[in-house]
Design a protein around this motif. Structure first.
Motif, short mmCIF file in Angstrom:
data_model
loop_
_atom_site.label_atom_id
_atom_site.label_comp_id
_atom_site.label_asym_id
_atom_site.label_seq_id
_atom_site.Cartn_x
_atom_site.Cartn_y
_atom_site.Cartn_z
N HIS A 100 2.04 -2.68 0.16
CA HIS A 100 3.09 -1.72 0.50
C HIS A 100 2.63 -0.74 1.57
O HIS A 100 1.43 -0.48 1.70
CB HIS A 100 3.53 -0.95 -0.75
CG HIS A 100 2.39 -0.24 -1.45
ND1 HIS A 100 2.14 1.11 -1.28
CD2 HIS A 100 1.43 -0.68 -2.30
CE1 HIS A 100 1.08 1.45 -2.00
NE2 HIS A 100 0.63 0.38 -2.63
N ASP A 130 -4.32 2.93 0.41
CA ASP A 130 -3.60 2.39 -0.74
C ASP A 130 -2.38 1.61 -0.25
O ASP A 130 -1.46 2.20 0.32
CB ASP A 130 -3.20 3.56 -1.66
CG ASP A 130 -2.33 3.12 -2.85
OD1 ASP A 130 -2.08 1.91 -3.00
OD2 ASP A 130 -1.92 4.02 -3.60
N GLU A 134 6.79 0.80 -3.44
CA GLU A 134 5.82 0.46 -4.50
C GLU A 134 5.47 1.70 -5.31
O GLU A 134 5.27 1.63 -6.52
CB GLU A 134 4.56 -0.15 -3.88
CG GLU A 134 3.61 -0.78 -4.90
CD GLU A 134 2.66 0.19 -5.56
OE1 GLU A 134 2.07 -0.16 -6.59
OE2 GLU A 134 2.50 1.34 -5.08
N GLU A 135 5.37 2.85 -4.64
CA GLU A 135 4.81 4.03 -5.31
C GLU A 135 5.76 4.61 -6.36
O GLU A 135 5.31 5.20 -7.34
CB GLU A 135 4.43 5.10 -4.28
CG GLU A 135 3.29 4.68 -3.35
CD GLU A 135 1.93 4.58 -4.06
OE1 GLU A 135 1.87 4.84 -5.26
OE2 GLU A 135 0.95 4.23 -3.38
N GLN A 143 -9.33 1.59 -6.28
CA GLN A 143 -8.77 2.80 -6.91
C GLN A 143 -9.52 3.20 -8.16
O GLN A 143 -8.99 3.91 -9.02
CB GLN A 143 -7.27 2.65 -7.21
CG GLN A 143 -6.44 2.32 -5.98
CD GLN A 143 -4.96 2.18 -6.26
OE1 GLN A 143 -4.55 1.21 -6.89
NE2 GLN A 143 -4.16 3.12 -5.81
N HIS A 148 0.27 -3.30 -9.88
CA HIS A 148 0.45 -3.60 -8.45
C HIS A 148 1.65 -4.54 -8.30
O HIS A 148 2.05 -5.19 -9.25
CB HIS A 148 -0.79 -4.29 -7.89
CG HIS A 148 -2.01 -3.42 -7.86
ND1 HIS A 148 -2.20 -2.45 -6.90
CD2 HIS A 148 -3.08 -3.35 -8.68
CE1 HIS A 148 -3.34 -1.82 -7.13
NE2 HIS A 148 -3.90 -2.35 -8.21
#
Ligand SMILES: [Zn+2]
Length: 416
Positions: free
Chosen positions: A83, A94, A128-129, A191, A356
């Protein structure tokens, strides 16, 4: 063909150029889904893909697919991607890293004139977030059939603007059909701190943890802290004093991968000289293995019930969020392992502690993930960082694994 290597400098300079869109003073990015900054980033990506002859499609939820043709146009593609959207104070890597490393793989094959049997695609999954529009991994959820399109369209931000309106406003509401996929890989920063601590370069990701979040409310009786003898109180914190050590012990019994986290604790009325009448807390429970995860859930139930009933306190327990774990495809995992060996890099198998897009993709296509280390395990933070050589190493493993998967003939099935 195995001698081909990606261009690490080009990858790094693109990561830095993408980070200028929504750049923050602390070195991070604010490029939330479907904002003007996100549009600029998505358009930059598409331009880079067109420059190397890729064909671009966009679907109804704004997912972008950039395809490099294979020798057989009837074959389903091997896809990779992640993403471009970020948290309000996110980092440069990220998601972005997985997208731009995928582009770098295609660019490398383009300039080396390599044709694969299957087509290759780089995918940008929308939102995505899940911070501006409150559903994480939204684009891949719609694509994989987990979330109805209309439900995604109806999500709104704090100003009341919907996903559908914002897709239209930025001109990214497409119409591409969902097509079958031969295999999928997602490359991402870890992460977490494990790879860095062990001095390993590549995480060969075999799955994603089972995880759930729970709320406990324990009811007591407010009373004066002075005149009320200890044995005559109905104090929910006394129950907590039994629950905490037992739940930490439960995690240890299911170690090293069992996790319990008490992220929210509140005693009411919140006065230093009143016995609390109400205690609320949340418990986040995770384990990569389903059997252990289930054992932890039933242990958690037993511990809370036991502590409250021993003290004759009323209580409520509720699971408010659960994400089932994922076991990735053995063929995709093997391709990553093999590519790590070919690149002579140190790797270790691991399970992702976070969700994810690959979790959604894995429900409809053979899928796995690749991790690289990030500094101090830090992510969702402006200071998020990785090293150029680590970024290049991960992209080379992605290249090797995609070449293996794209050379394979015939259909493959999900091996679960
Ligand atoms: Zn991400």
């Amino acid at each position: 063909m195995n001698e081909i290597r990606i261009n690490g400098e080009r990858l790094w300079s693109r990561l830095m150029e993408m980070a200028t869109h929504g750049a923050l003073p602390g070195g991070g990015c604010n490029r939330q889904a479907l904002t003007d900054e996100d549009r600029a980033g998505r358009e930059l990506f598409m331009q880079w893909c067109r420059d190397i002859g890729c064909e671009i499609r966009m679907d109804a939820v704004g997912n972008i697919f950039a395809r490099r043709a294979g020798s057989d146009a009837t074959m389903p593609p091997v896809i990779t991607g992640s993403h471009l959207d970020t948290q309000p104070s996110g980092g440069k890597f990220d998601g972005v890293y997985g997208v731009l490393a995928g582009l770098e793989v295609l660019h490398t094959l383009h300039e080396n004139d390599v044709t694969t049997l299957h087509p290759l695609e780089v995918v940008v999954w929308t939102n995505e977030e899940g911070c501006r529009f409150d559903t994480a991994m939204m684009g891949s959820a719609v694509w994989s059939g987990k979330m109805p399109l209309d439900q995604a369209y109806a999500l709104t931000d704090r100003e009341g603007r919907s996903v559908r309106e914002e897709l239209e406003r930025i001109g990214h509401l497409g119409s591409a059909d969902t097509e079958p996929v031969h295999a999928a890989l997602e490359l991402h920063i870890e992460q977490g701190p494990v790879l860095e601590a062990e001095g390993k370069t590549i995480g060969i990701v075999t799955g994603v943890q089972h995880m759930s979040r729970h709320r406990i409310v324990i009811h007591g009786q407010e009373a004066h802290a002075g005149p009320t003898p200890m044995e005559m109180r109905r104090d929910p914190v006394m129950a907590l004093s039994r629950i905490l050590p037992e739940l930490y012990a439960l995690a240890a019994q299911h170690g090293p991968d069992g996790r319990v986290t008490f992220g929210f604790l509140e005693a009411l009325p919140g006065s230093s000289n009143t016995v609390p009448g109400r205690l609320e807390l949340t418990v986040d429970i995770r384990h990569p293995l389903e059997d252990y995860y289930r054992e932890m859930l039933s242990g958690y139930q037993r511990i809370v019930e036991g502590a409250c009933s021993a003290l004759q306190l009323d209580f409520e327990m509720q699971c408010f969020w659960e994400a089932p774990g994922v076991e990735f495809d053995t063929g995709c995992i093997a391709a990553v392992r093999e590519a790590t060996l070919q690149c002579k890099l140190s790797g270790r198998e691991m399970v992702s502690g976070a969700g994810h897009d690959a979790c959604n993709v894995s429900t409809v296509a053979p899928t796995s993930m690749i991790f690289i280390p990030c500094e101090g395990g830090l992510s969702h933070n402006e200071a998020e960082n990785t090293l150029p050589q680590q970024a290049a190493a991960g992209a080379n493993v992605l290249l090797g694994a995609m070449l293996q998967l794209a050379a394979q003939d015939g259909g493959r099935v999900i091996s679960k």
